[in-house]
Design an enzyme around this catalytic site. Sequence first.
Site, PDB file in Angstrom:
ATOM      1  N   LYS A 200      15.898   6.355  14.942  1.00  0.00           N
ATOM      2  CA  LYS A 200      17.274   6.415  15.440  1.00  0.00           C
ATOM      3  C   LYS A 200      18.232   6.820  14.317  1.00  0.00           C
ATOM      4  O   LYS A 200      19.231   7.521  14.558  1.00  0.00           O
ATOM      5  CB  LYS A 200      17.685   5.073  16.038  1.00  0.00           C
ATOM      6  CG  LYS A 200      17.042   4.777  17.386  1.00  0.00           C
ATOM      7  CD  LYS A 200      17.461   5.769  18.470  1.00  0.00           C
ATOM      8  CE  LYS A 200      18.890   5.526  18.926  1.00  0.00           C
ATOM      9  NZ  LYS A 200      19.273   6.460  20.036  1.00  0.00           N
TER      10      LYS A 200
ATOM     11  N   TYR B 105      11.491   2.326  15.319  1.00  0.00           N
ATOM     12  CA  TYR B 105      12.683   2.521  16.146  1.00  0.00           C
ATOM     13  C   TYR B 105      13.942   2.728  15.300  1.00  0.00           C
ATOM     14  O   TYR B 105      14.615   3.770  15.441  1.00  0.00           O
ATOM     15  CB  TYR B 105      12.852   1.349  17.113  1.00  0.00           C
ATOM     16  CG  TYR B 105      14.167   1.374  17.858  1.00  0.00           C
ATOM     17  CD1 TYR B 105      14.475   2.417  18.729  1.00  0.00           C
ATOM     18  CD2 TYR B 105      15.117   0.366  17.689  1.00  0.00           C
ATOM     19  CE1 TYR B 105      15.686   2.466  19.404  1.00  0.00           C
ATOM     20  CE2 TYR B 105      16.322   0.406  18.361  1.00  0.00           C
ATOM     21  CZ  TYR B 105      16.605   1.454  19.219  1.00  0.00           C
ATOM     22  OH  TYR B 105      17.812   1.491  19.883  1.00  0.00           O
TER      23      TYR B 105
END
Length: 348
Positions: A141, A137
């Site tokens: 990102k 994640y």
Amino acid sequence: MKVLVTGGSGFLGLEICRRLTARGVATSSLGRRPSTALERLGVRQHLGDLADAHAVSRAVAGCDAVIHNAALAGVSGPSRLYWATNVLGTRNVVEQCRAHQVRALVHTSTASVVFRPGGLEGVTEDLPYPSRHLAAYPRTKAAAEALVLRAHSPELATVSLRPHVIWGPGDPHFAPALARAVRGGRLLMPGDGGNLVDTTHLRTAAHAHLLALDRLRQSPGIGGRAYFISQGDPRPLREIAHHFLRAAGIDARWCAVPPRLATAAAAVSDAGLRVVRSPRPLALSRFLVAELLHPHHFDLTAARRELSFEPPIGFEAGLAELARTAPPAFDDSENTPCPTPTTPSVPS
């Protein structure tokens, strides 16, 4: 002005849509499922996946600005799932903004893009991405944010916002995870919870997005940058957890899991998920344990200077609002000592 919000039916996306429609802005959303809440607001809904360039093109066409809020979030799971949504999806958004001559793009990033073991204490946006992220994640990102910032140009002004631990009425993430972690009146967590953590109320996060959109349209020169967004009120994690649980009507005592045990259990969990290629985004992970053990708070000077940002609601007022609106929860507290843990129970 016509504005597209990707992920408009989500926790933050819906609040952004509420604020845009309250201004009288023609607002549309791109999401995978229809939303009755968006329908009630009068938001035009485009159904499709971020990884589908044609779906993104149809949604972006005719818009003056895009708030790119959609993402796959989680603390574990295989990179391919996060890459498809967070990186390829963001690339599609940027490319379609250029193709349809959109003038402004506000990207919802996360403070986790710069997180590293040891934590973040009063850091500024000059801190580089770490050489290695602990989970897919934050890694994806960070890649998505870099795409958005590199796209900044006289034709397309871009900015990336980095809120951290968004909470408030209807929170489907942090507070419910804490409630699920309570067993017999005990909240088993790694460490003693003394690490200082800053958070972001839902209204603060949405307010920052509209500020950024306004500033990009008025002064495109502030673009091409990332900005930390939070309450500017770091508190011990143990205190935050206590307040959120109390707002849900739950009394629970913090029970510290030894950090080495929690970290070892997370490493085993990470390795197991890699072997079986599990898609579970909320499993125990080294990233989660590191965030729970270490401080993370930020210098908001840049957002205050460039965006005129100030939180529209304080932490205490937000808690009072949360207590008024939170659904009742079962309180299974007992006056029993903390057990010797074998596997830590931690929130997502």
